[in-house]
Design an enzyme around this catalytic site. Structure first.
Site, PDB file in Angstrom:
ATOM      1  CB  SER A  62     120.014-137.595  75.563  1.00  0.00           C
ATOM      2  OG  SER A  62     120.549-138.382  76.602  1.00  0.00           O
TER       3      SER A  62
ATOM      4  CE1 TYR B 105     115.673-141.229  75.618  1.00  0.00           C
ATOM      5  CE2 TYR B 105     118.058-141.222  75.860  1.00  0.00           C
ATOM      6  CZ  TYR B 105     116.824-140.625  76.084  1.00  0.00           C
ATOM      7  OH  TYR B 105     116.754-139.434  76.765  1.00  0.00           O
TER       8      TYR B 105
HETATM    9  P1  NAD Z   1     108.927-137.171  81.026  1.00  0.00           P
HETATM   10  O1  NAD Z   1     108.494-138.589  80.919  1.00  0.00           O
HETATM   11  O2  NAD Z   1     108.828-136.461  82.327  1.00  0.00           O
HETATM   12  O3  NAD Z   1     108.200-136.293  79.929  1.00  0.00           O
HETATM   13  C1  NAD Z   1     108.011-136.740  78.620  1.00  0.00           C
HETATM   14  C2  NAD Z   1     106.913-135.920  77.996  1.00  0.00           C
HETATM   15  O4  NAD Z   1     106.708-136.410  76.665  1.00  0.00           O
HETATM   16  C3  NAD Z   1     105.568-136.060  78.720  1.00  0.00           C
HETATM   17  O5  NAD Z   1     104.887-134.825  78.679  1.00  0.00           O
HETATM   18  C4  NAD Z   1     104.840-137.101  77.876  1.00  0.00           C
HETATM   19  O6  NAD Z   1     103.425-137.045  77.993  1.00  0.00           O
HETATM   20  C5  NAD Z   1     105.323-136.699  76.517  1.00  0.00           C
HETATM   21  N1  NAD Z   1     105.144-137.723  75.498  1.00  0.00           N
HETATM   22  C6  NAD Z   1     105.518-139.015  75.509  1.00  0.00           C
HETATM   23  N2  NAD Z   1     105.136-139.621  74.383  1.00  0.00           N
HETATM   24  C7  NAD Z   1     104.496-138.684  73.637  1.00  0.00           C
HETATM   25  C8  NAD Z   1     103.854-138.691  72.382  1.00  0.00           C
HETATM   26  N3  NAD Z   1     103.790-139.800  71.631  1.00  0.00           N
HETATM   27  N4  NAD Z   1     103.297-137.544  71.939  1.00  0.00           N
HETATM   28  C9  NAD Z   1     103.339-136.413  72.685  1.00  0.00           C
HETATM   29  N5  NAD Z   1     103.929-136.347  73.891  1.00  0.00           N
HETATM   30  C10 NAD Z   1     104.496-137.475  74.347  1.00  0.00           C
HETATM   31  O7  NAD Z   1     110.424-137.178  80.496  1.00  0.00           O
HETATM   32  P2  NAD Z   1     111.620-136.099  80.580  1.00  0.00           P
HETATM   33  O8  NAD Z   1     112.709-136.739  81.352  1.00  0.00           O
HETATM   34  O9  NAD Z   1     111.138-134.750  80.942  1.00  0.00           O
HETATM   35  O10 NAD Z   1     112.071-136.141  79.048  1.00  0.00           O
HETATM   36  C11 NAD Z   1     111.902-135.053  78.169  1.00  0.00           C
HETATM   37  C12 NAD Z   1     112.962-135.138  77.085  1.00  0.00           C
HETATM   38  O11 NAD Z   1     114.254-135.023  77.683  1.00  0.00           O
HETATM   39  C13 NAD Z   1     112.946-136.473  76.334  1.00  0.00           C
HETATM   40  O12 NAD Z   1     113.200-136.245  74.962  1.00  0.00           O
HETATM   41  C14 NAD Z   1     114.106-137.223  76.955  1.00  0.00           C
HETATM   42  O13 NAD Z   1     114.656-138.164  76.091  1.00  0.00           O
HETATM   43  C15 NAD Z   1     115.068-136.082  77.248  1.00  0.00           C
HETATM   44  N6  NAD Z   1     116.078-136.376  78.250  1.00  0.00           N
HETATM   45  C16 NAD Z   1     115.718-136.743  79.517  1.00  0.00           C
HETATM   46  C17 NAD Z   1     116.718-137.033  80.446  1.00  0.00           C
HETATM   47  C18 NAD Z   1     116.412-137.449  81.843  1.00  0.00           C
HETATM   48  O14 NAD Z   1     117.326-137.918  82.537  1.00  0.00           O
HETATM   49  N7  NAD Z   1     115.203-137.285  82.340  1.00  0.00           N
HETATM   50  C19 NAD Z   1     118.058-136.939  80.057  1.00  0.00           C
HETATM   51  C20 NAD Z   1     118.368-136.556  78.775  1.00  0.00           C
HETATM   52  C21 NAD Z   1     117.368-136.273  77.857  1.00  0.00           C
END
Ligand code: NAD
Length: 264
Positions: A146, A159
């Site tokens: 991130s 985080y």
């Molecule tokens: P999201 O909530 O849409 O997806 C998260 C996924 O992780 C889902 O499929 C959920 O079921 C799964 N998950 C959660 N806990 C779990 C567990 N214990 N075991 C297995 N699966 C699990 O979120 P996203 O925004 O797509 O995030 C995906 C990644 O991207 C994360 O690591 C997040 O930190 C990172 N990220 C997101 C953003 C943003 O703005 N959305 C920015 C930077 C980084």
């Protein structure tokens, strides 16, 4: 049909029932990879997604319900893919959770959960997948970190700590695998419009009594100079590029897809 340059490859994408992980799974399947999906959700919905990706991309996808918050299960997802297809060539550590609170009010159990899912799972899956990658002299490890792996924001202590840790794992694994045909990189997205980000917008809107649009603009998007959310497709395109042969010299990098956030 897109160029199927991953037709002989097997990929594991953790947390791929939603958001960025789902887009990456789709991009890899679109290039012909067999993909192990993972994450939480309603079983019928997950199965429908799996079937539709399989039909659309004419490759095989499976689903693992492994909980990335549990060390044994994080290792297990790699074993499940190896049992099904005999190998794991591409490992995308994407599963992630968020919780927002000042340090002194941050519940210790939330700290433990975020460190387990966002950081420790990355170690457990890499540890499990590396021997097979080494034996085939090819591998791509992509950790979804991130902008918060590079800089901090208040109220996100677990985080930010976890994502900085992911950057550390990425660099160590890159050094240990250098010259072996394996690369390990982190992608550092800014705010991406996914359920994880949308929940933060909703919470802030109700907290401050403003519309979701205003909450997004005032409280979420202000560090992101492009003034809009990054899309999941933009992050997935970066992951796909890292799997190409042309990307074999990119290792140990944190690749920002953050609309200029960390350029400030
Ligand atoms: P999201 O909530 O849409 O997806 C998260 C996924 O992780 C889902 O499929 C959920 O079921 C799964 N998950 C959660 N806990 C779990 C567990 N214990 N075991 C297995 N699966 C699990 O979120 P996203 O925004 O797509 O995030 C995906 C990644 O991207 C994360 O690591 C997040 O930190 C990172 N990220 C997101 C953003 C943003 O703005 N959305 C920015 C930077 C980084």
């Amino acid at each position: 049909m897109a160029e199927r340059f991953l037709a002989d490859k097997v990929a594991v994408v953790t947390g791929s029932t939603s958001g960025i992980g789902l887009a990456i799974a789709g991009a890899l399947a679109g290039a012909g990879a067999r993909v192990m999906l993972n994450g939480f959700g309603e079983p019928g919905v997950i199965e429908a997604v799996r079937q539709s990706l399989e039909a659309h991309h004419r490759t095989e996808l499976r689903y693992s319900a492994a909980d990335m918050g549990k060390p044994g299960q994080a290792e297990q997802i790699v074993r499940e893919a190896e049992m099904a297809w005999g190998r794991v060539d591409i490992l995308v550590n994407n599963a992630g959770v968020q919780f927002v609170s000042a340090v002194e009010h941050f519940p210790p159990e939330r700290w433990d959960q975020i460190i387990a899912v966002n950081l420790s799972a990355t170690f457990h899956t890499i540890r499990a997948a590396l021997p097979g990658m080494r034996s085939r002299e090819w591998g791509r490890i992509i950790n979804i970190a991130s902008a918060h792996g590079l800089v901090a924001s208040p109220n996100k202590v677990a985080y930010v700590a976890a994502k900085h840790g992911v950057m550390g794992i990425t660099k160590v694994v890159a050094l240990e695998t250098a010259g072996s045909g394996i690369t390990c990189n982190a992608i550092c997205p800014g705010f991406v419009e996914t359920p994880l980000a949308v929940k933060q917008v909703k919470d802030l809107a109700s907290q401050h009594g403003v519309s979701e649009e205003e909450a997004a603009r005032r409280f979420i998007l202000f560090p992101q100079p492009i003034g809009r959310f990054v899309t999941v497709e933009e992050v997935a395109a970066m992951a796909l590029y890292l799997c190409r042969e042309e990307a074999r010299s990119i290792t140990g990098a944190g690749l920002s897809v953050d609309g200029g956030w960390t350029a400030r």
